[in-house]
Design a protein around this motif. Structure first.
Motif: not given
Length: 393
Positions: A84-91, A134-153
């Motif tokens: 918020k302080t830096n005016g970011c519009d996505f994460v 929520a702000l838009p989210i971009v996921a860049i995964t460097t591991t193969a574990g949680t599958g969080t790049e394809a789910d909302p959790w």
């Protein structure tokens, strides 16, 4: 044949795909890049690459770098304040599941008032509706574990109460996910094993959950097959891009399982375990609980276990029907040996059998909802018994 299918994430999958960050459509002009407090994102050059690629795409960035392996609420709140302080519009979540999960939770709190635990259900969470998305989210995964790049959790711990609870809604699906197996070549063997088995159990639990559906079944069985075949290779030879790619795809599939079915109480129990003992890597906790858990569950609800055994390469046609469910438990034990994790134990992490009742109580209090999705309804006594049995080799 009565279900809902919803996975709104655009996924860029394959070796070298990170480079497309410079040219693909992005959801904003200033990103908060969320990474762990460790050294790997900087040491491997991944953070600098992402900053540079975003810049080429006309996007500025700010870095938040305090995320722990078991991420905590305090950092979610602090990261949201930085956004918020830096005016970011996505994460952008860059790294493993902890960084991407934290990015999702930060994206929530960057747009909503109060405390993150106001929106979490279970434990001391207030379960309030998320009014502002929520702000838009971009996921860049460097591991193969949680599958969080394809789910909302997203899974976050409230440290002061030892509550480790999952949260998610439509707004926390990533808008864009980049799965580039080249970024996973540097993951050490032990973490490769822990992360791969987290994906395995997402798939297995989603397959036996009472909310499984045709799509999740397809994703789950293929994920189980790929991990059984390729995870031992990736653990032994981390430079094997074919194996890394296969495990990465299995992991993304397991995230799709999470989006179309759900984890069950095995995850509730592990969240309680690592909520109380945050030094335990999530995948390690699942491995240590798994044989006791699935030995119990395959006795009580055997119907879906043979198909998982078959996906692991077991020729169940040669087995009597009554022995087919246990073939999965045996194959799981073999897989754990093949990835070099047969000797890890709860005792190694300073967990005592006397804690079984407290861990079970925590699991029911914080993530009791997942027990509703089990194929057999456990009670607190069953849960305690499973935890105690996990101490027995």
């Amino acid at each position: 044949m009565n279900f809902t299918y919803f996975i709104p994430t655009r996924i860029l999958f394959g070796a070298g795909k990170l480079n497309e960050l410079a040219t693909c459509a992005l959801p904003g002009k200033k990103a908060l890049i969320v990474i762990s407090s460790g050294k790997s994102m900087r040491a491997n050059g991944y953070l600098d690459r992402v900053i540079d690629l975003l810049k080429k795409n006309g996007v500025g960035s700010v870095v938040y770098d305090k995320i722990l392996p078991n991420p905590v609420k305090d950092h979610v709140m602090e990261g949201a304040a930085v956004a918020k302080t830096n005016g970011c519009d996505f994460v952008v979540g860059l790294g493993g599941g902890s960084s991407i999960d934290s990015a999702k939770s930060i994206a929530v709190m960057a747009k909503n008032p109060g405390d993150y635990w106001d929106y979490v259900s279970g434990g001391s969470g207030k379960g309030q509706p998320l009014v502002n998305g929520a702000l838009p989210i971009v996921a860049i995964t460097t591991t193969a574990g949680t599958g969080t790049e394809a789910d909302p959790w997203t899974v976050i711990t409230k440290t002061e109460t030892q509550e480790k609870i999952g949260y998610g809604c439509d707004a926390t699906f990533p808008t864009l996910s980049i799965v580039d197996p080249e970024l996973m070549l540097s993951v050490p063997p032990e973490l490769t094993a822990f992360q791969g088995m987290d994906a395995f159990f997402h798939a297995a639990e989603g397959y036996i959950a009472n909310v499984a559906q045709p799509a999740s079944d397809l994703f789950a069985l293929e994920s189980i097959r790929l991990i059984t075949k390729y995870l031992p290779i990736a653990v032994k030879d981390g430079s094997n891009l074919e194996a890394r790619s296969a495990v990465a795809w299995a992991n993304t599939l397991s995230g799709m399982v999470e989006s179309t079915s759900c984890c069950i109480s095995e995850h509730s129990i592990e969240h309680a375990l690592s909520g109380i003992h945050p030094e335990i890597p999530h995948g390690a906790g699942l491995i240590m609980l798994s044989r006791a858990y699935h030995d119990f569950m395959s006795d009580k609800a055997p119907d879906r276990y043979p198909a998982m055994a078959a996906a692991m390469g077991v020729d169940i046609s040669n087995l009597p029907l009554e022995k087919q469910p246990k073939a999965f438990v045996d194959a799981l034990a073999t897989l754990i040996v093949d990835i070099g994790m047969a000797d890890i134990s709860l005792i190694d992490y300073n967990v005592s059998p006397e804690e079984a009742e407290a861990i079970a109580a925590n699991a029911w209090d914080t993530m009791g909802g997942l027990f509703e999705l089990d194929p057999y309804r456990l009670d607190i006594t069953d849960t305690t018994s499973i935890i105690r049995d996990a101490f027995v080799k």
